[in-house]
Design a protein around this motif. Structure first.
Motif, PDB file in Angstrom:
ATOM      1  N   SER A   1       2.461 -14.392  17.478  1.00 30.69           N
ATOM      2  CA  SER A   1       2.815 -14.333  18.904  1.00 30.69           C
ATOM      3  C   SER A   1       4.107 -13.586  19.204  1.00 30.69           C
ATOM      4  N   GLY A   2       4.696 -12.930  18.214  1.00 27.50           N
ATOM      5  CA  GLY A   2       5.996 -12.296  18.440  1.00 27.50           C
ATOM      6  C   GLY A   2       5.999 -10.784  18.430  1.00 27.50           C
TER       7      GLY A   2
ATOM      8  N   ASP B   1       0.801  -1.221   0.000  1.00 25.34           N
ATOM      9  CA  ASP B   1       0.000   0.000   0.000  1.00 25.34           C
ATOM     10  C   ASP B   1       0.835   1.273   0.000  1.00 25.34           C
ATOM     11  N   GLY B   2       2.164   1.133  -0.108  1.00 30.22           N
ATOM     12  CA  GLY B   2       3.022   2.302  -0.163  1.00 30.22           C
ATOM     13  C   GLY B   2       3.257   2.987   1.167  1.00 30.22           C
ATOM     14  N   SER B   3       2.785   2.380   2.243  1.00 33.84           N
ATOM     15  CA  SER B   3       2.911   3.012   3.556  1.00 33.84           C
ATOM     16  C   SER B   3       4.163   2.536   4.291  1.00 33.84           C
ATOM     17  N   PHE B   4       4.445   3.201   5.408  1.00 29.46           N
ATOM     18  CA  PHE B   4       5.543   2.829   6.296  1.00 29.46           C
ATOM     19  C   PHE B   4       4.945   2.509   7.656  1.00 29.46           C
ATOM     20  N   ARG B   5       5.268   1.331   8.175  1.00 29.53           N
ATOM     21  CA  ARG B   5       4.626   0.873   9.406  1.00 29.53           C
ATOM     22  C   ARG B   5       5.620   0.185  10.325  1.00 29.53           C
ATOM     23  N   ASN B   6       5.332   0.254  11.597  1.00 30.80           N
ATOM     24  CA  ASN B   6       6.039  -0.524  12.615  1.00 30.80           C
ATOM     25  C   ASN B   6       5.228  -1.794  12.831  1.00 30.80           C
ATOM     26  N   ASN B   7       5.766  -2.920  12.381  1.00 29.28           N
ATOM     27  CA  ASN B   7       5.027  -4.183  12.448  1.00 29.28           C
ATOM     28  C   ASN B   7       5.392  -5.020  13.668  1.00 29.28           C
ATOM     29  N   GLY B   8       5.975  -4.385  14.674  1.00 31.19           N
ATOM     30  CA  GLY B   8       6.190  -5.073  15.941  1.00 31.19           C
ATOM     31  C   GLY B   8       7.422  -5.936  16.010  1.00 31.19           C
ATOM     32  N   LEU B   9       8.372  -5.749  15.105  1.00 32.59           N
ATOM     33  CA  LEU B   9       9.612  -6.523  15.185  1.00 32.59           C
ATOM     34  C   LEU B   9      10.435  -6.063  16.391  1.00 32.59           C
ATOM     35  N   PRO B  10      10.995  -6.975  17.137  1.00 30.49           N
ATOM     36  CA  PRO B  10      11.905  -6.584  18.224  1.00 30.49           C
ATOM     37  C   PRO B  10      13.087  -5.792  17.667  1.00 30.49           C
TER      38      PRO B  10
END
Length: 347
Positions: free
Chosen positions: A296-297, A232-241
């Motif tokens: 779960s991560g 979608d062309g966006s920038f996101r924080n996907n919860g990676l440590p």
């Protein structure tokens, strides 16, 4: 019959020139090239009329893409890291490799459907296809070359002088011509002939597992990976440590905004099965590790995307079926397209 949106470059100029000359012979110069794009895709972001593709320009761009002499020590080409069989990503390498055995701090992104991208690199640090090659060419950990020195080397090469003249007309080679040639070649790196596309255009059907996986995708993944581009062309924080070793703040490096901390560009899922490892730092070598992360991560940070904040639960059966669907996004005609393949560069 599949409908296409057709971009035909220089057509009006050719008609005008032929009428003026009084014959049916087109004027001498670059040969216009028609880029065929599928009707089920949105309009491209890149304006092809500002850099009209030609047969000569694309051939020049392809030669440049696979020429290691674009790097400081003549060992690394664009195609060295962007491997066609991996959808122009770097298969099985977590981080980019460059001259002097150096490593970058991010994985190599796939290259396809670039006409629909307005931002490039994992952090969106480049906002136009025509200048995207500047970063890897000059980056000390990638190709490490000085742009002025590269332009001088190209001007001293008889073969390149001839090819640039054929593509852009007589004159000195400059950075604009260099980047436009690469853009013309990359404009042909389009992937839209997967099984998914055949189903969408009513030429094939999903298997029961693929169909179930598609339903799971639509319910749990499509918010970020929007069809038909699956991004979608966006920038996101996907919860990676957070990876302390790489110390990568994501898009915040570009914007200097704490609101962009740990945000990275959402990649396309097309050809995803062919281009491991996954994530901006290549931490996951298996797609089921990716499923496990979302199940779960997830790590909670202030900029976590609301869509993944509470995780995306996926049962073992759902993971299996989702994997089957993702295999339908592999475009074998793209990864085996001879017109995109590596060529032998003669001196």
């Amino acid at each position: 019959m599949k409908r296409y949106v057709v971009y035909t470059c220089f057509v009006m100029a050719l008609i005008w020139a032929c009428r003026k000359s009084g014959d049916n012979k087109p004027p001498a110069g670059p040969t216009p090239y028609t880029v065929l794009l599928p009707a089920h895709f949105p309009q491209p972001v890149y304006d092809l009329t500002q850099n009209p593709p030609t047969v000569e320009g694309i051939a020049l761009g392809r030669r440049l893409f696979y020429d290691p002499r674009l790097s400081r020590d003549s060992t690394i080409s664009c195609g060295f890291c962007h491997q066609q069989f991996a959808a122009f990503a770097h298969f099985d390498h977590a981080l980019s490799h460059g001259i002097d055995n150096r490593n970058g701090f991010r994985s190599v992104p796939s290259l396809f459907n670039l006409l629909w991208q307005k931002d490039f690199m994992w952090d969106g640090g480049v906002n136009h296809l025509d200048i995207q090659p500047l970063t890897p060419i000059t980056d000390a950990n990638e190709m490490g070359e000085d742009l002025g020195r590269l332009i001088a080397r190209l001007n001293a090469d008889k073969k390149y002088r001839s090819m640039f003249d054929g593509a852009f007309g007589p004159g000195e080679i400059n950075s604009q011509k260099l980047f436009r040639a690469l853009s013309q070649f990359m404009a042909t790196m389009n992937s839209f002939n997967s099984k998914y596309d055949s189903v969408l255009t009513h030429k094939a059907q999903f298997s029961p597992d693929e169909q179930a996986g598609y339903a799971i995708f639509q319910a749990k993944c499509a918010s970020c990976h929007k069809e038909p581009l699956f991004a979608d062309g966006s920038f996101r924080n996907n919860g990676l440590p957070y990876n302390a070793f790489l110390n990568d703040a994501g898009r915040m490096r570009i914007t200097n905004s704490t609101g962009d901390y740990l945000k990275f560009r959402v990649p396309s899922l097309r050809n995803i099965i062919k281009s491991p490892p996954y994530m901006h730092d290549g931490r996951f070598y298996d797609m089921f590790d990716v499923f496990g992360h979302y199940s779960s991560g997830i790590e909670q940070t202030p900029t976590i995307d609301p869509i993944v904040k509470n995780g995306i639960p996926l049962s073992q059966e759902e993971q299996r079926q989702l994997y089957f669907f993702l295999t339908t996004l592999t475009d074998y005609t793209f990864i085996h397209n001879n017109s995109l393949s590596e060529i032998l560069i003669d001196n």
